[in-house]
Design a protein around this motif. Structure first.
Motif, PDB file in Angstrom:
ATOM      1  N   ASP A   1       0.914  -1.010   0.153  1.00 47.01           N
ATOM      2  CA  ASP A   1       0.034  -0.150   0.045  1.00 47.01           C
ATOM      3  C   ASP A   1       0.962   1.335  -0.035  1.00 47.01           C
ATOM      4  N   VAL A   2       1.896   1.196   0.858  1.00 50.65           N
ATOM      5  CA  VAL A   2       2.801   2.360   0.972  1.00 50.65           C
ATOM      6  C   VAL A   2       4.128   1.545   0.932  1.00 50.65           C
ATOM      7  N   ILE A   3       5.051   2.396   0.336  1.00 50.44           N
ATOM      8  CA  ILE A   3       6.642   2.046   0.164  1.00 50.44           C
ATOM      9  C   ILE A   3       7.471   3.136   0.129  1.00 50.44           C
ATOM     10  N   ASP A   4       8.614   3.030   0.561  1.00 49.92           N
ATOM     11  CA  ASP A   4       9.473   4.214   0.266  1.00 49.92           C
ATOM     12  C   ASP A   4       9.813   4.320  -1.261  1.00 49.92           C
ATOM     13  N   SER A   5      10.236   3.305  -1.984  1.00 48.73           N
ATOM     14  CA  SER A   5      10.366   3.124  -3.469  1.00 48.73           C
ATOM     15  C   SER A   5      10.475   1.685  -3.809  1.00 48.73           C
ATOM     16  N   THR A   6       9.668   1.356  -4.839  1.00 47.35           N
ATOM     17  CA  THR A   6       9.717   0.218  -5.332  1.00 47.35           C
ATOM     18  C   THR A   6      10.945  -0.281  -5.816  1.00 47.35           C
ATOM     19  N   ASN A   7      11.812   0.518  -6.531  1.00 46.53           N
ATOM     20  CA  ASN A   7      13.115   0.521  -7.216  1.00 46.53           C
ATOM     21  C   ASN A   7      14.143  -0.117  -5.870  1.00 46.53           C
ATOM     22  N   THR A   8      14.027   0.712  -4.937  1.00 47.41           N
ATOM     23  CA  THR A   8      14.798   0.416  -3.740  1.00 47.41           C
ATOM     24  C   THR A   8      14.669  -0.813  -3.152  1.00 47.41           C
ATOM     25  N   TYR A   9      13.419  -1.114  -3.038  1.00 45.21           N
ATOM     26  CA  TYR A   9      12.998  -2.251  -2.393  1.00 45.21           C
ATOM     27  C   TYR A   9      13.399  -3.496  -2.995  1.00 45.21           C
ATOM     28  N   ALA A  10      13.286  -3.416  -4.564  1.00 46.77           N
ATOM     29  CA  ALA A  10      13.635  -4.400  -5.476  1.00 46.77           C
ATOM     30  C   ALA A  10      15.115  -4.411  -5.243  1.00 46.77           C
ATOM     31  N   LYS A  11      15.862  -3.591  -5.612  1.00 44.21           N
ATOM     32  CA  LYS A  11      17.345  -3.596  -5.233  1.00 44.21           C
ATOM     33  C   LYS A  11      17.848  -4.234  -4.033  1.00 44.21           C
ATOM     34  N   GLU A  12      17.086  -3.981  -2.910  1.00 45.60           N
ATOM     35  CA  GLU A  12      17.950  -4.529  -1.690  1.00 45.60           C
ATOM     36  C   GLU A  12      17.310  -5.811  -1.609  1.00 45.60           C
ATOM     37  N   ALA A  13      16.270  -6.226  -2.074  1.00 45.33           N
ATOM     38  CA  ALA A  13      15.563  -7.735  -2.045  1.00 45.33           C
ATOM     39  C   ALA A  13      16.568  -8.542  -3.021  1.00 45.33           C
ATOM     40  N   LEU A  14      16.848  -8.125  -3.944  1.00 46.32           N
ATOM     41  CA  LEU A  14      17.805  -8.813  -4.841  1.00 46.32           C
ATOM     42  C   LEU A  14      19.086  -9.052  -4.428  1.00 46.32           C
ATOM     43  N   THR A  15      19.676  -8.044  -3.759  1.00 46.78           N
ATOM     44  CA  THR A  15      21.072  -7.930  -3.230  1.00 46.78           C
ATOM     45  C   THR A  15      20.764  -9.155  -1.752  1.00 46.78           C
ATOM     46  N   ARG A  16      19.795  -9.244  -1.119  1.00 46.99           N
ATOM     47  CA  ARG A  16      19.841  -9.903   0.033  1.00 46.99           C
ATOM     48  C   ARG A  16      19.529 -11.409  -0.621  1.00 46.99           C
ATOM     49  N   GLY A  17      19.312 -11.686  -1.640  1.00 42.56           N
ATOM     50  CA  GLY A  17      18.704 -12.951  -2.218  1.00 42.56           C
ATOM     51  C   GLY A  17      17.206 -13.263  -1.851  1.00 42.56           C
ATOM     52  N   ASP A  18      16.493 -12.306  -1.416  1.00 40.61           N
ATOM     53  CA  ASP A  18      15.080 -12.617  -1.034  1.00 40.61           C
ATOM     54  C   ASP A  18      14.302 -12.665  -2.318  1.00 40.61           C
ATOM     55  N   ILE A  19      14.541 -12.182  -3.428  1.00 37.91           N
ATOM     56  CA  ILE A  19      14.000 -12.209  -4.799  1.00 37.91           C
ATOM     57  C   ILE A  19      14.863 -12.968  -5.744  1.00 37.91           C
ATOM     58  N   THR A  20      14.529 -14.344  -6.349  1.00 40.96           N
ATOM     59  CA  THR A  20      15.674 -15.013  -7.059  1.00 40.96           C
ATOM     60  C   THR A  20      14.862 -15.351  -8.307  1.00 40.96           C
ATOM     61  N   LYS A  21      13.599 -14.969  -8.571  1.00 44.52           N
ATOM     62  CA  LYS A  21      12.763 -15.195  -9.879  1.00 44.52           C
ATOM     63  C   LYS A  21      12.390 -13.759 -10.255  1.00 44.52           C
ATOM     64  N   PRO A  22      11.961 -13.342 -11.487  1.00 45.96           N
ATOM     65  CA  PRO A  22      11.481 -12.466 -12.001  1.00 45.96           C
ATOM     66  C   PRO A  22      10.287 -12.021 -11.116  1.00 45.96           C
ATOM     67  N   THR A  23      10.143 -10.616 -10.824  1.00 43.73           N
ATOM     68  CA  THR A  23       9.047 -10.140  -9.694  1.00 43.73           C
ATOM     69  C   THR A  23       8.562  -8.856  -9.902  1.00 43.73           C
ATOM     70  N   MET A  24       7.325  -8.734 -10.049  1.00 45.59           N
ATOM     71  CA  MET A  24       6.738  -7.456 -10.403  1.00 45.59           C
ATOM     72  C   MET A  24       6.354  -6.988  -8.975  1.00 45.59           C
ATOM     73  N   ILE A  25       6.784  -5.846  -8.482  1.00 46.54           N
ATOM     74  CA  ILE A  25       6.490  -4.999  -7.163  1.00 46.54           C
ATOM     75  C   ILE A  25       5.802  -3.755  -7.355  1.00 46.54           C
ATOM     76  N   ILE A  26       4.545  -3.605  -6.841  1.00 50.65           N
ATOM     77  CA  ILE A  26       3.618  -2.682  -7.185  1.00 50.65           C
ATOM     78  C   ILE A  26       3.243  -1.883  -5.792  1.00 50.65           C
ATOM     79  N   ALA A  27       3.415  -0.518  -5.999  1.00 53.18           N
ATOM     80  CA  ALA A  27       2.852   0.230  -4.659  1.00 53.18           C
ATOM     81  C   ALA A  27       1.751   1.113  -5.108  1.00 53.18           C
ATOM     82  N   ASN A  28       0.772   1.256  -4.250  1.00 51.31           N
ATOM     83  CA  ASN A  28      -0.308   2.186  -4.226  1.00 51.31           C
ATOM     84  C   ASN A  28       0.250   3.702  -4.338  1.00 51.31           C
ATOM     85  N   GLN A  29       1.292   3.848  -3.308  1.00 53.64           N
ATOM     86  CA  GLN A  29       2.041   5.087  -2.871  1.00 53.64           C
ATOM     87  C   GLN A  29       3.398   4.981  -2.547  1.00 53.64           C
TER      88      GLN A  29
END
Length: 326
Positions: free
Chosen positions: A84-112
């Motif tokens: 619903d609310v996030i700092d930045s979808t790009n920031t979240y994506a980069k951090e999750a990829l770096t941590r290994g939390d995202i290992t497959k192609p993923t769409m991240i959506i935010a309302n705000q």
């Protein structure tokens, strides 16, 4: 899957139909009292669910973004994360990829977004309910070749196709990442790389897309005449727009390196044959934008030489009718 998500899935499969409490209870293997509680919860969350005595419940696509609805509407099967609310979808994506939390192609959506980012560290205003803020997190085997110019320009075409199919308007482009409608910016694309620490090679790509479906309110005075919205009143569910964009991007990503979309990108690009000033690294390059080449790069004739710009931003473009100033 939670009960509320299961009910949303069922509504999505029977869009426009009235479903009795008994039907919902039977198909979801819960009590009618549980159905009522979940319907009440969903309504409080902002979902529009029409209720008629002795008839049942009917879900109406409204402003609330819903993964079950997007899943039902889209043909693509990548993972989806919704906030619903996030700092930045790009920031979240980069951090999750770096941590290994995202290992497959993923769409991240935010309302705000409260920390939405554009190119060169600029803020991208991202209010609730009136826009779409999406990042595609794309892990890559180390050593996979990436053509950033083609990925960004291709994404612009994918977005424009989705908007044409759902809202019915044609977007224009300003190389490399701005989306325009009626000479105002209504969206942008931010493509970023994630590096593998050990190999120092690109291990993932994040493609961020910010769209102003409606005009953002309370803009800074410097943006009022530059930033716009696509429609005054949104009559299409954002879930429909997201699902369509999802499918268009997945299709584009599978074949973007062949550049088959470039003709469409060139045809609606406002900079070709115009005088431009481009920020290229620490340089400012001024000249005539001659062509966008097969790698998505901009060729600028400075009068002395043809410069090939593979990344950067057009800070100024002088159109004959002066209708757009970056």
């Amino acid at each position: 899957m939670k009960t509320d998500e299961r009910i949303l899935h069922f509504f999505a499969e029977h869009e426009g139909e009235y479903l009795s409490g008994e039907t919902l209870a039977k198909n979801l293997d819960i009590s009618r009292a549980a159905v009522w509680k979940v319907i009440k919860k969903l309504t409080e969350q902002g979902h529009t669910i029409d209720s008629q005595h002795h008839v049942g419940y009917r879900y109406q696509s409204g402003k609330v973004l819903s993964v079950p609805m997007i899943r039902q509407l889209a043909h693509s099967d990548w993972q989806i994360k919704l906030f619903d609310v996030i700092d930045s979808t790009n920031t979240y994506a980069k951090e999750a990829l770096t941590r290994g939390d995202i290992t497959k192609p993923t769409m991240i959506i935010a309302n705000q977004q409260i920390g939405g980012r554009g190119r060169l560290g600029r803020t991208f205003v991202s209010p609730a309910d009136t826009g779409l803020y999406i990042s595609f997190a794309l892990p890559l085997p180390v050593g996979t070749p990436v053509v950033p110019g083609l990925l960004t320009t291709g994404t612009a075409v994918a977005v424009s196709r989705a908007i044409k199919k759902t809202i019915g308007i044609e977007l224009d482009f300003k190389w490399v990442n701005d989306l325009l409608f009626k000479n105002r910016k209504v969206g942008g694309i931010l493509t970023e790389a994630v590096m593998d620490f050990e190999s120092q090679q690109v291990s993932a790509i994040v493609v961020g897309i910010g769209l102003n479906l409606q005009q953002p309110q309370n803009l800074d005075a410097t943006l009022t005449n530059k930033v716009g919205g696509m429609v005054e009143h949104l009559t299409v569910s954002r879930n429909v727009i997201v699902a369509t964009l999802f499918d268009e991007f997945v299709k584009l990503y599978a074949e973007y390196t062949d550049g088959s979309f470039l003709m469409a990108y060139r045809q609606r690009n406002i900079v070709i044959n115009q005088t431009v000033t481009v920020k290229y690294g620490k340089e400012l390059v001024t000249g005539i934008a001659k062509v966008i080449d097969e790698q998505g790069q901009l060729l600028v004739d400075t009068g002395d030489v043809i410069r090939t710009i593979n990344s950067g931003e057009v800070l100024k473009v002088q159109l004959p009718n002066n209708s757009y100033h970056s």
